[in-house]
Write an enzyme that holds these catalytic residues in place. Structure first.
Site, mmCIF file in Angstrom:
data_model
loop_
_atom_site.group_PDB
_atom_site.id
_atom_site.type_symbol
_atom_site.label_atom_id
_atom_site.label_comp_id
_atom_site.label_asym_id
_atom_site.label_seq_id
_atom_site.Cartn_x
_atom_site.Cartn_y
_atom_site.Cartn_z
ATOM 1 N N CYS A 1 0.837 -1.201 0.000
ATOM 2 C CA CYS A 1 0.000 0.000 0.000
ATOM 3 C C CYS A 1 0.872 1.252 0.000
ATOM 4 O O CYS A 1 2.021 1.236 0.454
ATOM 5 C CB CYS A 1 -0.892 0.009 1.235
ATOM 6 S SG CYS A 1 -2.072 -1.351 1.310
ATOM 7 N N CYS B 1 -2.033 -1.386 7.226
ATOM 8 C CA CYS B 1 -1.316 -0.108 7.279
ATOM 9 C C CYS B 1 -1.503 0.569 8.629
ATOM 10 O O CYS B 1 -0.559 1.113 9.202
ATOM 11 C CB CYS B 1 -1.786 0.818 6.161
ATOM 12 S SG CYS B 1 -1.172 0.342 4.538
ATOM 13 N N GLU C 1 0.637 3.875 1.841
ATOM 14 C CA GLU C 1 0.949 4.345 3.185
ATOM 15 C C GLU C 1 2.193 3.652 3.739
ATOM 16 O O GLU C 1 3.091 4.293 4.287
ATOM 17 C CB GLU C 1 -0.234 4.101 4.126
ATOM 18 C CG GLU C 1 -1.498 4.818 3.715
ATOM 19 C CD GLU C 1 -2.419 3.969 2.829
ATOM 20 O OE1 GLU C 1 -1.937 3.310 1.871
ATOM 21 O OE2 GLU C 1 -3.636 3.979 3.085
#
Length: 133
Positions: free
Chosen positions: A57, A93, A59
């Site tokens: 991801c 995350c 993030e």
């Protein structure tokens, strides 16, 4: 980028990363920037694998890139997507971000496009934070 950046400025920096996202399977592009306490900003985009479990991801990409460059104290992370407002970090995350930045504030675009700031702890109120003997 260094110094004090507005929430809108962080969102703009994250939005500028969207064309770099490697979302060849879902076409769901995500851009993120994480801001260190010094004001330095580190970029991240989502990178997909045909084996979705191996996808990274935006993030976590931003966090990992910052850590790899020696960053240690973080205050905000801005995250945007092309298709969803707001887009929030996934559970994985949230967990990893909280382990490295427990006081982090997540900056997202509201449905109206204006910045919204959400303490990470509000998104993951009872995290797994350490291994027990």
């Amino acid at each position: 980028m260094a110094g004090s950046t507005s929430a809108a400025g962080l969102l703009s920096a994250a939005r500028a990363l969207l064309p770099l996202a490697a979302a060849r399977y879902s076409n769901f592009r995500v851009g993120a920037v994480i801001e260190e306490a010094s004001g330095a900003v580190y970029p991240g985009v989502n990178v997909e694998s045909v084996s979705y479990g191996l996808t990274t991801c935006a993030e976590r990409a931003a966090l990992f890139g910052a850590l790899a460059r020696g960053a240690q104290a973080f205050r905000r992370l801005a995250v945007v997507s092309e298709r969803l407002k707001p887009v929030l970090p996934c559970g994985a995350c949230r967990q990893v971000l909280l382990e490295y930045a427990s006081d982090l504030v997540i900056v997202v675009e509201g449905a109206d496009g204006r910045p919204e700031e959400i303490p990470l702890r509000d998104l993951l109120p009872r995290p797994f934070t350490r291994l027990s003997p």
